[in-house]
Enzyme design. Structure first.
Site, short mmCIF file in Angstrom:
data_model
loop_
_atom_site.label_atom_id
_atom_site.label_comp_id
_atom_site.label_asym_id
_atom_site.label_seq_id
_atom_site.Cartn_x
_atom_site.Cartn_y
_atom_site.Cartn_z
N GLU A 174 -43.25 90.62 33.47
CA GLU A 174 -44.16 91.64 34.03
C GLU A 174 -43.58 92.24 35.31
OE1 GLU A 174 -48.80 92.41 35.44
OE2 GLU A 174 -48.09 90.36 35.18
N LYS A 209 -44.87 93.12 29.89
CA LYS A 209 -46.16 93.62 30.39
C LYS A 209 -45.85 94.66 31.46
CE LYS A 209 -50.66 92.30 32.30
NZ LYS A 209 -51.65 91.23 32.49
#
Length: 291
Positions: A174, A209
């Site tokens: 992420e 992400k």
């Protein structure tokens, strides 16, 4: 359907229930519980576990629409209705369990915030495997479109990602692009270039992400990449309605919302009110994720 199939091909979204020490007070305030309700960290974590348990055990929260859930380490180590949290998620709800493994953000340098060191990560990963966790998640943040900083952030994410793969878990990388930065489209171009460069060296699939991109479908080539199991999106400060609208314009991109998922949920609600509000939230995020 096993966890890998569900994670890669299941319809729906991933619930981010991984608020940690720094973000827990804010999450509790949004839920209607202020600091006066607890006097120490243990009591605070008891309250956030009650909130997460209420969400996970709700009849609205099922594997029909929720593909996976990201847990904080303390949540993984606790129980839900007498079962380990990860065990409950998969074997009762058919929701794939993930674990947040980062220890927070370092100070900004070169326009980015790298992850702090993660001492003992191998032990945490081994414990996660033993508890039936499928994957992990770790966050760093891009604050400015700085080429050197973005390269460092992606290098770090993939280096730790390989360590996680070696432990038998699927990492969600992420590298969040701050939605409020100027020239975010420049940062996203640099981010994608660096990610694509690393994917060619991977022996196994990872997940990503990312912030919902400025340009619709900008991450289509990442979504289609054979080394990417799934690309999920954070809400990043957008309201749930705005995040859903933007998400729906990106084919194949699914949600992994935290604050936007819990929007409108309060400790003071009756179970009927709570479950109805959560059902509406899940339904709207699900619809945005399958378009």
């Amino acid at each position: 359907m096993n966890m890998m199939e569900k994670a890669g091909r299941g319809q729906g979204f991933i619930a981010a229930l991984d608020q940690s020490g720094g973000s827990t007070p804010k999450a509790l305030r949004a839920y209607g519980i202020d600091e006066s309700a607890y006097s120490n960290e243990d009591e605070m974590f008891d309250l956030i576990h009650e909130m997460r348990t209420r969400i996970i055990t709700s009849p609205a929260f099922t594997g029909d629409r929720v593909i996976g859930a990201i847990l904080f380490e303390q949540t993984m180590d606790r129980e839900i209705e007498g079962r380990g949290s990860a065990d409950y998620l998969w074997n009762v709800k058919q929701v794939v369990p993930y674990l947040k493994v980062d220890k927070g953000l370092a100070a900004e340098e070169d326009g980015v915030q790298l992850m702090k060191p993660m001492p003992g990560l191998d032990d945490v990963l081994a414990r996660a495997v033993s508890k039936g966790v499928f994957g992990t998640k770790m966050r760093s943040v891009i604050k400015q479109p700085n080429a050197a900083g973005i390269k460092k952030i992606v290098d770090q994410q993939f280096a730790v990602g390989k360590q996680i793969l070696d432990a038998g878990l699927v990492p969600i990388l992420e590298p969040e692009a701050d939605i409020f930065m100027e020239d975010r489209c420049v940062a996203e171009r640099l981010l994608k270039e660096n990610i694509l460069a690393h994917l060619g060296d991977m022996d196994a699939q990872i997940m990503l992400k990312l912030s919902i991109p400025v340009e619709d479908d900008y991450y289509a080539d990442l979504i289609a990449h054979p080394k990417v199991l799934r690309v999920v999106a954070l809400s990043g400060g957008f309201s749930r309605d705005e995040a859903n609208k933007r998400l729906a314009r990106n084919e194949g991109l699914i949600a992994s919302f935290s604050r936007a998922l819990a929007e409108g949920l309060f400790a003071q609600q009756t179970d009927q009110e709570f479950n109805a509000t959560l059902a509406e939230s899940i339904s709207s995020i699900y619809e945005a994720s399958i378009t």
